[in-house]
Design a protein around this motif. Structure first.
Motif, PDB file in Angstrom:
ATOM      1  N   THR A   1      49.727   5.689 -27.475  1.00  0.00           N
ATOM      2  CA  THR A   1      48.295   5.642 -27.203  1.00  0.00           C
ATOM      3  C   THR A   1      47.634   6.906 -27.734  1.00  0.00           C
ATOM      4  O   THR A   1      48.193   7.996 -27.626  1.00  0.00           O
ATOM      5  CB  THR A   1      48.016   5.548 -25.685  1.00  0.00           C
ATOM      6  OG1 THR A   1      48.636   4.367 -25.175  1.00  0.00           O
ATOM      7  CG2 THR A   1      46.524   5.481 -25.413  1.00  0.00           C
TER       8      THR A   1
ATOM      9  N   ALA B   1      43.595   8.594 -27.689  1.00  0.00           N
ATOM     10  CA  ALA B   1      42.234   8.393 -27.186  1.00  0.00           C
ATOM     11  C   ALA B   1      41.471   9.712 -27.142  1.00  0.00           C
ATOM     12  O   ALA B   1      42.068  10.790 -27.108  1.00  0.00           O
ATOM     13  CB  ALA B   1      42.272   7.764 -25.786  1.00  0.00           C
TER      14      ALA B   1
ATOM     15  N   GLY C   1      43.667   4.638 -32.618  1.00  0.00           N
ATOM     16  CA  GLY C   1      43.862   4.371 -31.208  1.00  0.00           C
ATOM     17  C   GLY C   1      45.302   4.281 -30.768  1.00  0.00           C
ATOM     18  O   GLY C   1      45.586   4.082 -29.587  1.00  0.00           O
TER      19      GLY C   1
ATOM     20  N   THR D   1      43.489   9.976 -33.265  1.00  0.00           N
ATOM     21  CA  THR D   1      42.179   9.884 -32.642  1.00  0.00           C
ATOM     22  C   THR D   1      41.402  11.167 -32.897  1.00  0.00           C
ATOM     23  O   THR D   1      41.987  12.244 -33.002  1.00  0.00           O
ATOM     24  CB  THR D   1      42.307   9.650 -31.121  1.00  0.00           C
ATOM     25  OG1 THR D   1      40.995   9.546 -30.546  1.00  0.00           O
ATOM     26  CG2 THR D   1      43.040  10.795 -30.428  1.00  0.00           C
TER      27      THR D   1
END
Length: 225
Positions: free
Chosen positions: A137, A139, A187, A191
């Motif tokens: 991930t 972000a 993403g 990021t």
């Protein structure tokens, strides 16, 4: 809008609190990240002016080292005649790079901001950009970014962070974008986020060509895993 006394207390607390939080993250930083193909990048500028008459001037600007760590800069006051006045300009960027996480937090702030002889004014400006990636991930967020006692062309605005990319026309001058946010990345592995709390675009009223810009509170964070 908040009372003047509460705004003043918030403006004075913002700098030390942000510095403490960022320093805590910096103490965890590791220089080994680039060997694993991970990277962290950050840049903060408390204020920047670029016009034909003033040239290009940057106040309290910092760039994060590739391996992570912490960089900061402070300027007591900024003054560009008929263009910008501000006090207490501070920029901080921190980054952590290790086997399980890449994270970057960047802040830029200024107080008693006066742009274009009072056309735009704010008691306090704080831009905060955070990015992280852990391999599955990636972000970014702007939580904590705020404007206190913002007034544009005589119109007061509610304290806090306005809706991202709010645009206000400035007849004869150009326009201003409040809480400007520019995001990119997939993403998953990458990021990035740039936050410009006050970004004035100067435009020639006849030709509509750009004649410069004024930015107060610019923070960028980039994380790649």
């Amino acid at each position: 809008m908040s009372t003047p006394s509460s705004n003043h207390r918030g403006a004075h607390r913002a700098g030390p609190l942000v510095a403490l939080l960022l320093l805590s993250g910096a103490l965890l930083a590791s220089p080994r990240g680039p060997a694993w193909g991970q990277s962290a990048a950050g840049q903060a500028i408390a204020a920047r002016v670029s016009t034909p008459t003033a040239g290009s001037q940057t106040f309290a600007g910092v760039t994060l080292p590739q391996a992570g760590g912490m960089e900061n800069a402070d300027v007591d006051a900024a003054s560009v005649i008929n263009t910008l006045g501000a006090a207490g300009l501070t920029s901080i960027t921190t980054g952590q790079v290790d086997q399980g996480l890449v994270s970057v937090t960047t802040s830029a702030e200024a107080a008693d901001v006066n742009i274009l002889n009072g056309l735009i004014a704010a008691k306090a400006v704080l831009a905060l950009a955070t990015s992280y990636a852990n391999g599955t991930t990636a972000a970014s967020e702007s939580d904590g970014s705020t404007l206190l006692d913002l007034v544009i062309a005589g119109v007061p605005y509610v304290d806090g962070a306005p809706t991202p990319n709010s645009r206000v026309e400035l007849p004869g001058v150009g326009y201003v974008v409040i809480n400007e946010q520019i995001a990119s990345g997939d993403g998953v592995h990458s990021t990035s986020l740039t936050v410009n709390m006050i970004h004035v675009y100067l435009v020639d009223p006849l030709t509509r060509a750009s004649t410069g810009e004024i930015v107060v509170g610019a923070a960028t964070s980039i994380a790649t895993f």
